[in-house]
Design an enzyme around this catalytic site. Structure first.
Site, short mmCIF file in Angstrom:
data_model
loop_
_atom_site.label_atom_id
_atom_site.label_comp_id
_atom_site.label_asym_id
_atom_site.label_seq_id
_atom_site.Cartn_x
_atom_site.Cartn_y
_atom_site.Cartn_z
N THR A 1 29.83 -29.08 17.89
CA THR A 1 29.22 -28.06 18.51
C THR A 1 28.79 -27.10 17.31
O THR A 1 29.78 -26.70 16.07
CB THR A 1 30.03 -27.17 19.47
N ASN A 2 27.85 -26.14 17.43
CA ASN A 2 27.39 -25.39 16.24
C ASN A 2 26.44 -24.56 16.74
O ASN A 2 25.90 -24.46 18.06
CB ASN A 2 26.81 -25.97 15.07
N GLU B 1 20.09 -21.15 17.31
CA GLU B 1 20.25 -22.39 17.55
C GLU B 1 21.74 -22.46 18.31
O GLU B 1 22.59 -22.03 17.81
CB GLU B 1 20.10 -23.46 16.65
N ASP C 1 23.86 -25.83 19.42
CA ASP C 1 23.94 -27.40 19.35
C ASP C 1 25.15 -27.94 19.89
O ASP C 1 26.20 -27.66 20.00
CB ASP C 1 23.89 -27.80 17.74
N GLU D 1 25.78 -32.00 19.08
CA GLU D 1 25.32 -33.14 18.26
C GLU D 1 26.51 -34.27 18.24
O GLU D 1 27.67 -33.95 18.39
CB GLU D 1 25.38 -32.64 16.72
#
Length: 319
Positions: A142-143, A124, A126, A128
């Site tokens: 962010t991830n 994933e 991300d 968000e």
């Protein structure tokens, strides 16, 4: 207000963009450094051609033949949509306008993931957007997860140098064999290199593109201390200028899919402009991170007494 159609709302919100410059001047917004516009490289995609409903279909509205989409969180449901294609790598971008006013506990996400296909070993990447209290800012988180590495959250959080509720702004992801780059209005805010330290946690399997809005009351604002207040809802986010380019996975014949290490001459997302950041992009990233980043997992010694490997050194490149 409830009698106004979504088309009329879209026109009204578009007119608001005319005051963006004046608003920026009033708030003395910083002027970002110039940078290359990667979002000019790829066509915009209509909803029906490229996306399908994920959940909460009644809260998803298509405007202007699907060139713009609104997603709503109300007291009955959130909602989301996803790409029809999955990608081995690519460039993924959307212009997004976030809900205004009080939105604590609301989460708007734009990301790529394969959790539905690989629930115990998923990847994933991300963006968000975490809602705000009145007179406070939206936070951008962010991830990255790779190969099921969910035990190590690799979050970095930023404030934005503009009001993301007044006008549309572009949020983009570059993901290829060289690196992952998060960009805001074409300015890199984070780069994750594909190196030895990140080898086990680097996303490697085909992923879909998602856009969602949902209730994050249990964690999103002050660790869950500020839940969603549905009395000031519904909460509406707008998406347009959707772009997806790269290596699409042929699900019926995986052997026929393009190579994850594809020819540089054939695939622009594996080409020279996407292999590494230019000096101009590096300056832009330094500007964004020095002025607007307020959390990085690599600085969180309370959470990680022993820092993840990528925080301790760069490691040997795998490309």
């Amino acid at each position: 207000m409830l009698s106004i159609t979504h088309t009329a709302l879209y026109v009204a919100f578009s007119l608001i963009s005319l005051v963006t410059v004046a608003s920026s001047m009033r708030h003395n917004s910083p002027i970002p450094p110039p940078t290359t516009s990667l979002t000019d490289r790829f066509p915009h995609l209509g909803f029906d051609a490229a996306f399908t409903y994920l959940f909460g279909g009644k809260n998803i509205k298509k405007i202007n033949d699907g060139s713009c989409v609104s997603i709503t969180l109300d007291n009955s449901s959130g909602c989301g949509f996803k790409s029809k294609e999955m990608y081995y790598y690519g460039f993924f971008s959307a212009a997004i306008k976030l809900p205004s006013d009080y939105s604590a506990g609301v989460v708007v996400a734009f990301y790529v993931s394969n959790s539905q296909v690989y629930p115990h070993n998923h990847d994933e990447i991300d963006f968000e957007f975490l809602g705000h209290e009145k007179r406070k800012d939206w936070a951008l988180q962010t991830n990255i997860y790779g190969n099921g590495s969910t035990a190590t959250g690799r979050e970095e959080k930023f404030y934005l140098w503009f009001d993301p509720t007044i006008d549309f702004h572009e949020y983009s992801i570059v993901w290829n064999q060289y690196h992952i780059v998060f960009l805001v209005d074409n300015i890199p805010v984070r780069e994750v290199s594909h190196n030895e330290a990140m080898s086990r946690a680097y996303p490697s399997k085909p992923m879909s593109v998602y856009a969602t809005i949902w209730d994050g009351s249990d964690w999103a604002t002050h660790g869950g201390k500020k839940p969603v207040n549905y009395k000031v809802g519904p909460f509406v986010a707008w998406f347009k200028d959707l772009e997806m380019a790269g290596c699409a996975w042929n699900q019926t014949s995986p052997a026929a899919s393009c190579s994850k290490r594809g020819s540089l001459s054939r695939d622009p997302v594996e080409g020279n402009e996407f292999m590494k950041l230019s000096e101009q992009q590096q300056r832009g990233m330094q500007w964004a991170r020095s002025k607007f980043m307020f959390y990085s997992y690599c600085d969180d010694l309370k959470r990680f007494p022993v820092l993840p490997m990528e925080c301790r050194g760069r490691g040997k490149s795998l490309t």
